[in-house]
Design a protein around this motif. Structure first.
Motif, PDB file in Angstrom:
ATOM      1  N   UNK A   8     -16.653  11.856  -2.599  1.00  0.00           N
ATOM      2  CA  UNK A   8     -16.568  13.230  -2.117  1.00  0.00           C
ATOM      3  C   UNK A   8     -15.100  13.648  -2.048  1.00  0.00           C
ATOM      4  N   UNK A   9     -14.872  14.946  -1.833  1.00  0.00           N
ATOM      5  CA  UNK A   9     -13.507  15.445  -1.716  1.00  0.00           C
ATOM      6  C   UNK A   9     -12.797  14.770  -0.551  1.00  0.00           C
ATOM      7  N   UNK A  10     -13.509  14.586   0.561  1.00  0.00           N
ATOM      8  CA  UNK A  10     -12.922  13.926   1.728  1.00  0.00           C
ATOM      9  C   UNK A  10     -12.525  12.495   1.398  1.00  0.00           C
ATOM     10  N   UNK A  11     -13.402  11.790   0.692  1.00  0.00           N
ATOM     11  CA  UNK A  11     -13.096  10.400   0.322  1.00  0.00           C
ATOM     12  C   UNK A  11     -11.912  10.328  -0.622  1.00  0.00           C
ATOM     13  N   UNK A  12     -11.838  11.284  -1.546  1.00  0.00           N
ATOM     14  CA  UNK A  12     -10.704  11.290  -2.480  1.00  0.00           C
ATOM     15  C   UNK A  12      -9.395  11.554  -1.745  1.00  0.00           C
ATOM     16  N   UNK A  13      -9.432  12.464  -0.777  1.00  0.00           N
ATOM     17  CA  UNK A  13      -8.226  12.755  -0.011  1.00  0.00           C
ATOM     18  C   UNK A  13      -7.799  11.557   0.826  1.00  0.00           C
ATOM     19  N   UNK A  14      -8.767  10.861   1.397  1.00  0.00           N
ATOM     20  CA  UNK A  14      -8.441   9.656   2.159  1.00  0.00           C
ATOM     21  C   UNK A  14      -7.818   8.599   1.249  1.00  0.00           C
ATOM     22  N   UNK A  15      -8.376   8.444   0.055  1.00  0.00           N
ATOM     23  CA  UNK A  15      -7.833   7.467  -0.895  1.00  0.00           C
ATOM     24  C   UNK A  15      -6.410   7.845  -1.302  1.00  0.00           C
ATOM     25  N   UNK A  16      -6.171   9.141  -1.501  1.00  0.00           N
ATOM     26  CA  UNK A  16      -4.823   9.602  -1.862  1.00  0.00           C
ATOM     27  C   UNK A  16      -3.833   9.339  -0.725  1.00  0.00           C
ATOM     28  N   UNK A  17      -4.290   9.553   0.513  1.00  0.00           N
ATOM     29  CA  UNK A  17      -3.421   9.294   1.660  1.00  0.00           C
ATOM     30  C   UNK A  17      -3.107   7.814   1.772  1.00  0.00           C
ATOM     31  N   UNK A  18      -4.118   6.975   1.595  1.00  0.00           N
ATOM     32  CA  UNK A  18      -3.916   5.529   1.651  1.00  0.00           C
ATOM     33  C   UNK A  18      -2.898   5.091   0.597  1.00  0.00           C
ATOM     34  N   UNK A  19      -3.044   5.625  -0.623  1.00  0.00           N
ATOM     35  CA  UNK A  19      -2.147   5.223  -1.699  1.00  0.00           C
ATOM     36  C   UNK A  19      -0.732   5.740  -1.449  1.00  0.00           C
ATOM     37  N   UNK A  20      -0.623   6.939  -0.901  1.00  0.00           N
ATOM     38  CA  UNK A  20       0.705   7.490  -0.575  1.00  0.00           C
ATOM     39  C   UNK A  20       1.397   6.624   0.476  1.00  0.00           C
ATOM     40  N   UNK A  21       0.658   6.227   1.491  1.00  0.00           N
ATOM     41  CA  UNK A  21       1.235   5.354   2.528  1.00  0.00           C
ATOM     42  C   UNK A  21       1.610   4.006   1.917  1.00  0.00           C
ATOM     43  N   UNK A  22       0.774   3.499   1.025  1.00  0.00           N
ATOM     44  CA  UNK A  22       1.041   2.201   0.392  1.00  0.00           C
ATOM     45  C   UNK A  22       2.327   2.243  -0.423  1.00  0.00           C
ATOM     46  N   UNK A  24       4.796   4.314  -0.035  1.00  0.00           N
ATOM     47  CA  UNK A  24       5.907   4.482   0.898  1.00  0.00           C
ATOM     48  C   UNK A  24       6.279   3.137   1.527  1.00  0.00           C
ATOM     49  N   UNK A  25       5.262   2.380   1.923  1.00  0.00           N
ATOM     50  CA  UNK A  25       5.505   1.069   2.526  1.00  0.00           C
ATOM     51  C   UNK A  25       6.219   0.144   1.547  1.00  0.00           C
ATOM     52  N   UNK A  26       5.740   0.106   0.309  1.00  0.00           N
ATOM     53  CA  UNK A  26       6.363  -0.764  -0.690  1.00  0.00           C
ATOM     54  C   UNK A  26       7.812  -0.372  -0.924  1.00  0.00           C
ATOM     55  N   UNK A  41       8.064   3.232  10.998  1.00  0.00           N
ATOM     56  CA  UNK A  41       8.993   3.684   9.954  1.00  0.00           C
ATOM     57  C   UNK A  41       8.222   4.157   8.726  1.00  0.00           C
ATOM     58  N   UNK A  42       7.185   3.413   8.392  1.00  0.00           N
ATOM     59  CA  UNK A  42       6.365   3.776   7.231  1.00  0.00           C
ATOM     60  C   UNK A  42       5.668   5.107   7.471  1.00  0.00           C
ATOM     61  N   UNK A  43       5.108   5.260   8.665  1.00  0.00           N
ATOM     62  CA  UNK A  43       4.412   6.501   9.003  1.00  0.00           C
ATOM     63  C   UNK A  43       5.359   7.695   8.911  1.00  0.00           C
ATOM     64  N   UNK A  44       6.551   7.557   9.489  1.00  0.00           N
ATOM     65  CA  UNK A  44       7.514   8.657   9.475  1.00  0.00           C
ATOM     66  C   UNK A  44       7.918   9.001   8.045  1.00  0.00           C
ATOM     67  N   UNK A  45       8.206   7.997   7.233  1.00  0.00           N
ATOM     68  CA  UNK A  45       8.624   8.243   5.853  1.00  0.00           C
ATOM     69  C   UNK A  45       7.495   8.840   5.020  1.00  0.00           C
ATOM     70  N   UNK A  46       6.254   8.486   5.355  1.00  0.00           N
ATOM     71  CA  UNK A  46       5.104   9.015   4.620  1.00  0.00           C
ATOM     72  C   UNK A  46       4.686  10.392   5.115  1.00  0.00           C
ATOM     73  N   UNK A  47       5.283  10.832   6.229  1.00  0.00           N
ATOM     74  CA  UNK A  47       4.956  12.141   6.766  1.00  0.00           C
ATOM     75  C   UNK A  47       3.632  12.194   7.495  1.00  0.00           C
ATOM     76  N   UNK A  48       3.234  11.064   8.098  1.00  0.00           N
ATOM     77  CA  UNK A  48       1.994  11.030   8.873  1.00  0.00           C
ATOM     78  C   UNK A  48       2.303  10.507  10.273  1.00  0.00           C
ATOM     79  N   UNK A  49       1.410  10.773  11.188  1.00  0.00           N
ATOM     80  CA  UNK A  49       1.578  10.286  12.556  1.00  0.00           C
ATOM     81  C   UNK A  49       1.261   8.796  12.608  1.00  0.00           C
ATOM     82  N   UNK A  50       1.883   8.056  13.535  1.00  0.00           N
ATOM     83  CA  UNK A  50       1.560   6.630  13.669  1.00  0.00           C
ATOM     84  C   UNK A  50       0.062   6.380  13.859  1.00  0.00           C
TER      85      UNK A  50
END
Length: 216
Positions: A8-22, A24-26, A41-50
């Motif tokens: 679903x669109x929601x699942x795709x957005x969650x997957x995109x967020x996970x990959x963006x955080x990943x 950023x972490x790397x 630090x990862x959360x801040x750099x990825x632009x998401x809340x802890x």
């Protein structure tokens, strides 16, 4: 793939967020070191809340799991897409040249090839960092185990088997180990992703062990 199984669109957005955080972490792990990098630090750099970070990942090491999993999924899908008439060993070799390839069919780099190259380089960096991190090694090991289970399901599907036979289980185990050893061996050196020292070529060599199986 049936339409009902499409995310679903929601699942795709969650997957995109996970990959963006990943990613950023790397990037932070490579720039600042694993020990010096905090989940915050990862959360801040990825632009998401802890709290968003911890909604997706339990630890900072687990944050890179999507980068490992992306390659594993690409490998499984390449096996599924192999021509139907190929025997299991040939289907696995067909798939590995595509899932781990660093060049286009005619040497030209497509967007998919560029993305594959970037993913391989991330994996190389992370595997080198894992030498000093049992937690990061555990994430890699868990991904490899999950990849083997996914590959087994694909092989059962390809062969129309009622249940996973010992031969298919062994094939999935050997093939998964071949890819793991190939990627780890390549990551430990400085060879480019393309050519005889690249992960695709190394995995194809390792898959030679499957030729000894008593396939019907």
């Amino acid at each position: 793939m049936p339409a009902s199984s499409q995310p679903s669109l929601t699942e795709r957005r969650k997957a995109e967020t996970r990959l963006h955080i990943a990613r950023t972490a790397a990037s932070l792990f490579a720039a600042d070191g694993l020990r010096a990098t905090r989940a915050e630090d990862i959360a801040r750099a990825a632009g998401v809340a802890p709290r968003t970070f911890y909604r997706y990942f339990a630890t900072k090491e687990e944050a890179v799991a999507p980068l490992f999993a992306a390659g594993a999924q690409q490998w499984a899908e390449a096996v599924r897409a192999a021509p139907k008439g190929l025997a299991v060993p040939d289907a696995l070799r067909y798939a590995v040249t595509r899932a781990l390839a660093a060049e286009g069919a005619e040497g030209a780099e497509s967007a998919e090839v560029v993305e594959s190259l970037e993913s391989l380089e991330w994996v190389r960096s992370l595997l080198r960092l894992s030498g000093g991190s049992p937690a990061l090694r555990a994430v890699w090991a868990a991904t490899c185990h999950a990849s083997e289970e996914t590959l087994l399901a694909v092989l059962v599907e390809r062969t129309s088997a009622a249940d996973p036979s010992p031969e298919l289980r062994l094939a999935a185990g050997v093939a998964s180990a071949a890819v793991r050893v190939a990627v780890e061996s390549w990551a430990a050196g400085d060879a480019p992703a393309a050519g005889a020292g690249g992960p695709a070529a190394l995995a194809a060599r390792c898959l030679g062990a499957l030729d000894e199986f008593p396939w019907p």
